[in-house]
Design an enzyme around this catalytic site. Structure first.
Site, PDB file in Angstrom:
ATOM      1  CB  SER A  83    -113.113  -4.614  -9.303  1.00 45.39           C
ATOM      2  OG  SER A  83    -112.769  -4.319  -7.985  1.00 45.39           O
ATOM      3  CG  ASN A  88    -116.685   4.350  -0.058  1.00 47.46           C
ATOM      4  OD1 ASN A  88    -116.532   3.136  -0.483  1.00 47.46           O
ATOM      5  ND2 ASN A  88    -117.813   4.618   0.596  1.00 47.46           N
ATOM      6  CB  THR A 124    -107.182  24.531 -47.802  1.00 47.97           C
ATOM      7  OG1 THR A 124    -107.393  25.046 -49.048  1.00 47.97           O
ATOM      8  CG2 THR A 124    -106.183  25.562 -47.192  1.00 47.97           C
ATOM      9  CG  HIS A 125    -111.073  22.635 -49.080  1.00 53.84           C
ATOM     10  ND1 HIS A 125    -112.290  22.709 -48.418  1.00 53.84           N
ATOM     11  CD2 HIS A 125    -110.525  24.055 -48.767  1.00 53.84           C
ATOM     12  CE1 HIS A 125    -112.690  23.845 -48.121  1.00 53.84           C
ATOM     13  NE2 HIS A 125    -111.531  24.671 -48.381  1.00 53.84           N
ATOM     14  CB  SER A 137     -99.046  -7.573 -48.155  1.00 60.11           C
ATOM     15  OG  SER A 137     -99.701  -8.362 -48.639  1.00 60.11           O
ATOM     16  CE  LYS A 145    -100.317  -3.066 -49.507  1.00 60.53           C
ATOM     17  NZ  LYS A 145    -101.155  -2.027 -50.134  1.00 60.53           N
ATOM     18  CG  ASN A 148     -99.335  -2.463 -45.769  1.00 69.00           C
ATOM     19  OD1 ASN A 148     -99.261  -1.689 -46.779  1.00 69.00           O
ATOM     20  ND2 ASN A 148     -99.478  -3.736 -45.817  1.00 69.00           N
ATOM     21  CD  GLU A 188    -102.752   1.317 -42.200  1.00 68.54           C
ATOM     22  OE1 GLU A 188    -101.477   0.529 -41.953  1.00 68.54           O
ATOM     23  OE2 GLU A 188    -103.664   0.738 -42.519  1.00 68.54           O
ATOM     24  CE1 TYR A 237    -116.791   3.473  -5.075  1.00 69.91           C
ATOM     25  CE2 TYR A 237    -118.639   2.072  -3.995  1.00 69.91           C
ATOM     26  CZ  TYR A 237    -117.392   2.302  -4.861  1.00 69.91           C
ATOM     27  OH  TYR A 237    -117.011   1.196  -5.417  1.00 69.91           O
ATOM     28  CD  GLN A 259    -115.696  -2.837  -8.443  1.00 69.75           C
ATOM     29  OE1 GLN A 259    -115.523  -2.945  -7.131  1.00 69.75           O
ATOM     30  NE2 GLN A 259    -116.422  -3.854  -8.851  1.00 69.75           N
ATOM     31  CE  LYS A 276    -110.744   1.285  -9.140  1.00 64.92           C
ATOM     32  NZ  LYS A 276    -112.078   1.424  -9.188  1.00 64.92           N
TER      33      LYS A 276
HETATM   34  N1  ARG Z   1    -113.522  -1.944  -5.579  1.00 64.49           N
HETATM   35  C1  ARG Z   1    -114.039  -0.802  -5.310  1.00 64.49           C
HETATM   36  C2  ARG Z   1    -114.001   0.194  -6.325  1.00 64.49           C
HETATM   37  O1  ARG Z   1    -113.245   0.331  -7.156  1.00 64.49           O
HETATM   38  C3  ARG Z   1    -113.425  -0.222  -3.912  1.00 64.49           C
HETATM   39  C4  ARG Z   1    -114.626   0.541  -3.179  1.00 64.49           C
HETATM   40  C5  ARG Z   1    -115.583  -0.303  -2.416  1.00 64.49           C
HETATM   41  N2  ARG Z   1    -116.338   0.234  -1.651  1.00 64.49           N
HETATM   42  C6  ARG Z   1    -117.507  -0.029  -1.325  1.00 64.49           C
HETATM   43  N3  ARG Z   1    -118.227   0.524  -0.531  1.00 64.49           N
HETATM   44  N4  ARG Z   1    -117.689  -1.021  -1.741  1.00 64.49           N
HETATM   45  O2  ARG Z   1    -114.764   1.184  -6.395  1.00 64.49           O
END
Ligand code: ARG
Length: 444
Positions: free
Chosen positions: A7, A94, A139-140, A261, A267, A269, A274, A301, A306, A309
């Site tokens: 990751s 974790n 409105t509308h 353009s 143009k 734009n 947008e 967990y 993972q 993010k």
């Molecule tokens: N890269 C993992 C995550 O973002 C970190 C936690 C990993 N924990 C584990 N028990 N494998 O979730």
């Protein structure tokens, strides 16, 4: 396995928080006598050096080391040797990742709040400038009643103000520290969770170790607030697209915020508007994606988490960019007060004023007044003129009691000025609203 498991490409974004949390953890381990002071010192020095390496772009992020936590720890081992192995005492990835991610989201909230504040300040300045600039209200998307451009902009000040409130609500609940939950059950080492919580600027440690490593509701709440904010931005963006179109011509954006353009030389734009309109998709997707990742997951967990993010980083980074671009456009735009006023001539914007006047002055029941005003509108439509261009005999054919005073009621400025109650569009009311909003934003 490495391709799906690693990751680092995403969670390298947590590097700063990861080092900060490790520094706090190591200091606590020393103070609690869990690791030796000499080792603690080496760890801290090594971590700070890694921070510098990353800041200066000299750090090699390695996919074979899976994630940011292992990358930092491996580098620490190279730098300081065996003592590096003591950093992970009384901790798990974790609670480590839960802590890092909370810190990151908290920082993102603060960055968004700062950007929102700037956007609101820009809107307030423009609203003040155009507190008395009349335009058609819709409105509308059909002409309805006259309003001021300032009043219209102030609607967004209210909306973005609530967005700030939602982000701050999320921040308040987020502000607890997972560190010390370890893998899921807590630890048998005599750690001081209050100390690390405080060092990382959290209000307090989280109360339940299982919850601490399992939930990502802090990110969900932030994404939910972000999705609503994105929807608000998309509506303002859409209005800019409409207003800058020659069909409206209410607003012009300078060269800094328009593109040409490759084929049509004339143009201009509104690409930024947008893109903001489109990027709302990413904020909404981020919320949806994380909801789906977490739905039905058993505690505690799971590696599914993972995947928390990427959507969060993408959604919140884009929001920040959208806020910056929107602030730039609001500061850059030129409102064409003449075009706005000219547009108020169409659409019979004072038809409601006429009906209200028939009620107030001629004592007609509202339904009858509404019907009479409707007939007068149709008459004007047939003649191809505005209500104010009808002759007195025309008015009297529909409502015999109408006198010349009716023409005052059909005046746009009078119409706008008459809506002077709380929340109304009268220029003085709008100025009051602006002053009150300025006071509110100073209080924060
Ligand atoms: N890269 C993992 C995550 O973002 C970190 C936690 C990993 N924990 C584990 N028990 N494998 O979730």
């Amino acid at each position: 396995m490495q391709a799906i498991n690693a990751s680092i490409d995403v969670d390298r974004g947590l590097w700063s928080e990861d080092i900060e949390a490790s520094l706090a953890h190591a200091a606590m381990l020393v103070r609690q006598g869990i690791i030796r002071q000499a080792d603690g010192r080496k760890i801290a020095r090594g971590l700070k050096r890694i921070r510098k390496e990353i800041e200066e772009g000299r750090f090699e992020f390695r996919a074979d080391l899976e994630d940011i936590h292992m990358n930092v720890e491996a580098r620490l081992k190279t730098l300081i040797g065996a003592a590096a192995g003591r950093l992970h005492t009384a901790r798990s990835r974790n609670d480590q990742v839960a802590t890092d991610f909370r810190l990151w989201v908290r920082g993102a909230i603060d960055r968004l709040d700062d950007r929102l504040n700037r956007l609101i300040a820009a809107l307030l300045d423009r609203a003040e400038e155009h507190a008395a600039t009349v335009m058609p209200g819709y409105t509308h998307l059909q002409p309805a009643q006259a309003v001021t451009f300032g009043h219209h902009l102030m609607a967004y000040v209210e909306m973005f103000g609530r967005d700030r409130g939602r982000l701050m609500d999320a921040r308040a609940r987020l502000d607890e520290c997972p560190l010390g939950a370890a893998a899921l059950a807590g630890t048998s080492f005599p750690i001081d969770r209050a100390m690390t919580a405080k060092a990382l600027g959290f209000a307090q440690p989280m109360r339940n170790s299982i919850d601490a490593v399992s939930d990502r509701d802090f990110a969900l709440e932030t994404l939910a607030a972000g999705a609503i904010l994105a929807v608000h931005l998309s509506r303002l963006a859409e209005e800019l697209v409409l207003w800058t179109s020659p069909g409206f011509g209410f607003v012009a954006l300078g060269d800094a915020f328009t593109t040409g353009s490759s084929i049509m030389p004339q143009k201009r734009n509104p690409d930024a508007a947008e893109l903001i309109r489109a990027k709302s998709g990413r904020a909404i997707a981020g919320l949806t994606q994380l909801l789906v990742v977490l739905k039905g997951l058993p505690l505690t967990y799971g590696k599914d988490m993972q995947e928390d993010k990427a959507p969060t980083f993408a959604a919140l980074a884009d929001l920040q960019l959208s806020l910056d671009a929107m602030t730039g456009m609001i500061r850059n735009l030129k409102a064409d007060a003449k075009a706005m006023r000219a547009a108020t001539a169409a659409g019979f914007l004072t038809a409601t004023d006429l009906a209200d006047w028939l009620v107030r002055v001629l004592d007609l029941p509202f339904r009858r007044a509404h019907h009479a005003a409707g007939r007068l509108v149709r008459l004007a439509e047939a003649k191809g003129c505005g209500l104010a261009d009808l002759g007195l005999p025309d008015f009297r054919r529909v409502v015999p009691g109408i006198g010349p005073a009716v023409y005052k009621v059909l005046d746009i400025d009078r119409s706008v000025a008459s809506r002077r109650g709380l929340g109304g569009t009268a220029p003085n009311r709008v100025r009051q609203a602006i002053a009150a909003a300025r006071k509110r934003s100073m209080k924060r």
